[in-house]
Every structure is written in structure tokens, then in C-alpha cells.
Write a protein that holds these residues in place. Structure first.
Motif, short mmCIF file in Angstrom:
data_model
loop_
_atom_site.label_atom_id
_atom_site.label_comp_id
_atom_site.label_asym_id
_atom_site.label_seq_id
_atom_site.Cartn_x
_atom_site.Cartn_y
_atom_site.Cartn_z
N ARG A 38 0.84 -1.21 0.00
CA ARG A 38 0.00 0.00 0.00
C ARG A 38 0.88 1.25 0.00
O ARG A 38 1.16 1.84 1.04
CB ARG A 38 -0.93 -0.03 1.21
N VAL A 39 1.28 1.64 -1.19
CA VAL A 39 2.18 2.77 -1.36
C VAL A 39 1.39 4.08 -1.30
O VAL A 39 0.30 4.18 -1.86
CB VAL A 39 2.91 2.64 -2.72
N VAL A 40 1.95 5.06 -0.63
CA VAL A 40 1.39 6.41 -0.61
C VAL A 40 2.21 7.20 -1.63
O VAL A 40 3.40 7.45 -1.41
CB VAL A 40 1.48 7.03 0.80
N VAL A 43 4.77 10.01 -0.79
CA VAL A 43 5.93 9.53 -0.05
C VAL A 43 6.89 8.82 -1.00
O VAL A 43 8.11 9.04 -0.95
CB VAL A 43 5.51 8.61 1.11
N PHE A 86 2.15 12.45 5.32
CA PHE A 86 1.89 11.01 5.45
C PHE A 86 1.04 10.75 6.70
O PHE A 86 0.07 9.98 6.65
CB PHE A 86 3.22 10.26 5.52
N HIS A 89 -2.47 11.63 6.00
CA HIS A 89 -3.04 10.57 5.17
C HIS A 89 -3.53 9.42 6.05
O HIS A 89 -4.65 8.92 5.88
CB HIS A 89 -1.99 10.08 4.16
N ILE A 90 -2.71 9.04 7.02
CA ILE A 90 -3.07 7.95 7.94
C ILE A 90 -4.26 8.37 8.80
O ILE A 90 -5.22 7.60 8.97
CB ILE A 90 -1.87 7.56 8.83
N PHE A 96 -1.79 2.30 4.31
CA PHE A 96 -0.35 2.51 4.41
C PHE A 96 0.32 1.23 4.90
O PHE A 96 -0.34 0.31 5.35
CB PHE A 96 -0.03 3.67 5.36
N GLU A 97 1.62 1.21 4.79
CA GLU A 97 2.43 0.11 5.31
C GLU A 97 3.15 0.60 6.56
O GLU A 97 3.69 1.71 6.57
CB GLU A 97 3.47 -0.34 4.27
N THR A 100 6.61 1.93 6.20
CA THR A 100 6.79 3.31 5.76
C THR A 100 6.92 4.24 6.96
O THR A 100 7.72 5.17 6.95
CB THR A 100 5.61 3.76 4.86
#
Length: 128
Positions: A38-40, A43, A86, A89-90, A96-97, A100
């Protein structure tokens, strides 16, 4: 070679290595050759492009350039800003991972330390 010369060269090598790894992993992921989960995107793009700045800062540190501080501080501040984005976003429920979170924490810590070291180089340039 004095202690400060050794420290700046070690920091330079760390920055160059970190930059090369960022370019390779980020570039491979962007080109579809590596699935990072799960790439943002912001980032991923930042970390990939910042790899070039890491290498430039590493070379500047290695060579004892006074402007290494300005670049290192800029990288540190930009990394903190992207980490905050980031985090937002969370907080908004985005996928997300956890790696990260850990990677961004590591990047902030490393660039904070490198910026401090670069400040010392700026204040007291290497002898010789």
C-alpha cells in the motif's frame, strides 16, 4: 585525518549510500518492478527524488563544502513535511504500510543527525 574529517566522510558515505538505495528502490517501484504494498504516492515520489539530493549532500559532506549544511537542513525539513503529510493521510484513514512509518522515522533521524554534523562543518571548516 582528524576526527571531524572522519565524521564528515562517514556521514557523506552514509548519505550517498542512502541516496543510491532510495533511487534504486523507489525507481524500481515506480517502474512497476517491485510491489511495495500500500504505497502512498507522495511519499514514494518524494523518497525517490530525494535520493538525488541525498547523493549531492553526501558528496558535499565528503568534500567539506560549507553548503552541505543548507542542503542537509533542507532535506531534513522536507522529510519532516512529507512525514507530516503522510501522518495526515493515515489520520484520514488512508491505507499505508507500517514499514513506511519506520522508514520515515529513520530518514528523519538520519537527516537530523547529518544536518547537525554539517552545521559543525560549516562553523569549523576542515583544516588543511
Amino acid at each position: 585525518m582528524g576526527t571531524s574529517n572522519k565524521a564528515r566522510r562517514v556521514a557523506g558515505l552514509i548519505a550517498i549510500g542512502f541516496g543510491a538505495l532510495s533511487l534504486i528502490s523507489g525507481g524500481t517501484t515506480l517502474l512497476g518492478g517491485l510491489d511495495m504494498g500500500r504505497v502512498v504516492p507522495v511519499v514514494l515520489w518524494f523518497n525517490t527524488l530525494a535520493g538525488m539530493a541525498y547523493i549531492a549532500a553526501g558528496l558535499a559532506l565528503w568534500r567539506g563544502r560549507r553548503w552541505a549544511f543548507a542542503l542537509s537542513l533542507t532535506i531534513f525539513a522536507a522529510t519532516l513535511l512529507v512525514f507530516a503529510i503522510f501522518g495526515l493521510h493515515i489520520a484520514q484513514g488512508g491505507a499505508f504500510e507500517m514499514r513506511t512509518v519506520l522508514a520515515m522515522t529513520l530518514r528523519c533521524a538520519i537527516w537530523g543527525m547529518i544536518a547537525c554534523l554539517a552545521h559543525q562543518i560549516r562553523v569549523t571548516p576542515p583544516r588543511g
